[in-house]
Design an enzyme around this catalytic site. Structure first.
Site, PDB file in Angstrom:
ATOM      1  N   ARG A 143       0.811  -1.232   0.000  1.00  0.00           N
ATOM      2  CA  ARG A 143       0.000   0.000   0.000  1.00  0.00           C
ATOM      3  C   ARG A 143       0.830   1.262   0.000  1.00  0.00           C
ATOM      4  NH1 ARG A 143      -2.422  -4.003   1.699  1.00  0.00           N
ATOM      5  NH2 ARG A 143      -0.673  -4.278   3.106  1.00  0.00           N
ATOM      6  N   THR A 144       1.821   1.352   0.886  1.00  0.00           N
ATOM      7  CA  THR A 144       2.570   2.602   1.006  1.00  0.00           C
ATOM      8  C   THR A 144       3.337   2.911  -0.270  1.00  0.00           C
ATOM      9  OG1 THR A 144       2.781   2.273   3.400  1.00  0.00           O
ATOM     10  CG2 THR A 144       4.270   3.851   2.372  1.00  0.00           C
ATOM     11  N   LYS A 173      25.905  -5.006  -0.628  1.00  0.00           N
ATOM     12  CA  LYS A 173      27.368  -5.038  -0.760  1.00  0.00           C
ATOM     13  C   LYS A 173      28.056  -4.299   0.378  1.00  0.00           C
ATOM     14  CE  LYS A 173      26.823  -4.842  -5.795  1.00  0.00           C
ATOM     15  NZ  LYS A 173      27.135  -4.056  -7.024  1.00  0.00           N
ATOM     16  N   ARG A 194      11.530   3.652   3.082  1.00  0.00           N
ATOM     17  CA  ARG A 194      11.177   2.765   4.196  1.00  0.00           C
ATOM     18  C   ARG A 194      12.430   2.000   4.590  1.00  0.00           C
ATOM     19  NH1 ARG A 194       5.930  -0.974   4.591  1.00  0.00           N
ATOM     20  NH2 ARG A 194       5.154   1.099   5.141  1.00  0.00           N
ATOM     21  N   HIS A 222       5.752   6.106  11.426  1.00  0.00           N
ATOM     22  CA  HIS A 222       5.186   6.047  10.076  1.00  0.00           C
ATOM     23  C   HIS A 222       4.280   7.279   9.943  1.00  0.00           C
ATOM     24  CE1 HIS A 222       3.897   4.656   6.306  1.00  0.00           C
ATOM     25  NE2 HIS A 222       3.521   3.411   6.589  1.00  0.00           N
TER      26      HIS A 222
END
Length: 397
Positions: A143-144, A173, A194, A222
């Protein structure tokens, strides 16, 4: 808390006009049927005066003049800041819920309503034409990430995206977050990120020269979810002052409920109930903050009792990914509090069930058909809030 302000609906010689967002002893200009008018309102409404290009009318001087020339009615409304179109947004980044005051929230919600109209009526909007957004997601998201990408495209912008950057980027890496941000900002105008670590968004913002939006940082915050949650509550319940909210589920690891608690503290006479298994109780920093802001809160083990009192039952899933190898603790917490038809029976008719999604079994599928199930409308509102934030951060008010 934002102060109240005076709103007047007046009729002058049969022509109507509005006075909006007027602060005591400040002057605002507006139009009445193309007649330029400016108003000065003192703290005492009846001693205020109305000035036009033609004459001066002093309210309260003559009852006959007041009766013959003007009819006014004053009520108290919430103050909305007079943000000028095109003016720069006051925030450079969106990192945490504490950044927002009540006035800014109200203004963002007004922009979100305009974005809803754009999405429905102006699918070819070019507000963000020429801008490029990079989505940098180190944790899974549906969704986000998709709502941000949809928001950008619906406003005419373009998107660079990476999903699961933890595995499929140079982070695998050993590249530092700071180096990744410095690189990606060279390709884009704004970064939506995120990350699995709390505090990662602040690190990115301190490094980047372009706006950073925190789309979730581990068990931290959030903020855009909290914005859409408060926007949804206002749309569904019709108010934000005086509400009762039950936060249910994984409150220790749930960044959504932490950010939501911070925003709810901006409003008056709010009470929050915490309902969760012992192993995932709300942390003390949120409780202490709410207490410092004068917000009443209460812990309860009885979901049915809380659901009967609340305007909003905000359910969350128990997050297995936050338990590491302690699967026994996860299994102990999972399934203890479930919103089902029995919970709906005790809820008030105006109340709603919300969830940041994804859900597992903490809301049964049978709840979906009830009009009080607001979680998919809630997800849709995320599009409008994120359209508003992208517009504000990139081009201003």
């Amino acid at each position: 808390m934002a102060s109240s302000t005076l709103f007047s609906m007046c009729s002058l010689k049969s022509e109507s006009f509005d006075i909006k967002a007027i602060n005591s002893n400040k002057e605002f200009k507006f139009n009445a049927s193309n007649l330029p008018v400016k108003a000065m309102l003192s703290s005492d409404f009846m001693n205020s005066r109305l000035l036009t290009d033609v004459n001066l009318l002093k309210w309260g001087q003559s009852e006959r003049l007041l009766r013959d020339r003007m009819q006014c009615h004053a009520v108290e409304v919430e103050k909305v800041p007079a943000y000028t179109m095109g003016k720069k947004f006051q925030l450079d980044d969106v990192i945490e819920a504490q950044q927002f005051d009540r006035e800014t929230l109200n203004a963002i919600f007004e922009v979100a309503k305009k974005m809803e109209n754009i999405e429905k009526k102006s699918p070819g909007s070019q507000i963000l034409k020429g801008y490029l957004m990079a989505t940098l997601f180190y944790e899974p998201s549906t969704r986000t990430r998709l709502s941000f990408e949809s928001a950008m495209k619906r406003l005419g912008g373009e998107v660079l995206t990476t999903e699961n950057a933890r595995e499929f980027s140079s982070a695998a890496k050993g590249e530092t977050l700071e180096d990744t941000i410095r690189t990606v900002e060279g390709y884009s105008d704004i970064i939506v990120m995120r990350h699995f670590e709390s505090g990662a968004a602040k690190r990115a913002a301190s490094t980047a020269g372009i706006p950073i939006i925190n789309a979730g940082d581990g068990p931290g915050q959030h903020p855009t979810q909290a914005l859409l949650d408060v926007y949804t509550i206002e749309r569904e319940i019709g108010k934000l002052d005086g509400i009762r909210v039950g936060l249910v589920g994984d409150l220790a690891n749930g960044r959504t409920v932490r950010s939501l608690a911070y925003l709810l503290a901006k409003y008056q006479d709010v009470k929050i109930y915490f309902v969760s298994p012992d192993v995932v109780k709300m942390k003390d920093d949120i409780k202490d903050y709410l207490t410092s802001m004068g917000v009443k809160w209460e812990e309860s083990a009885d979901l049915m009792e809380v659901a009967a009192k609340c305007d909003v039952v905000y359910q969350t899933r128990i997050q297995r990914e936050r338990f590491g190898e302690r699967i026994d603790l996860y299994e102990e917490a999972r399934g203890k509090y479930i919103v089902d038809k029995d919970v709906l029976k005790v809820m008030q008719k105006h109340a709603v069930v919300m969830h940041p999604l994804p859900r597992l079994d903490e809301i049964t599928v049978e709840v979906d058909a009830d009009p009080r199930a607001a979680y998919f409308r809630q997800a849709k509102n995320g599009l409008y809030i994120r359209m508003a934030l992208l517009k504000l951060l990139l081009v201003g008010w």
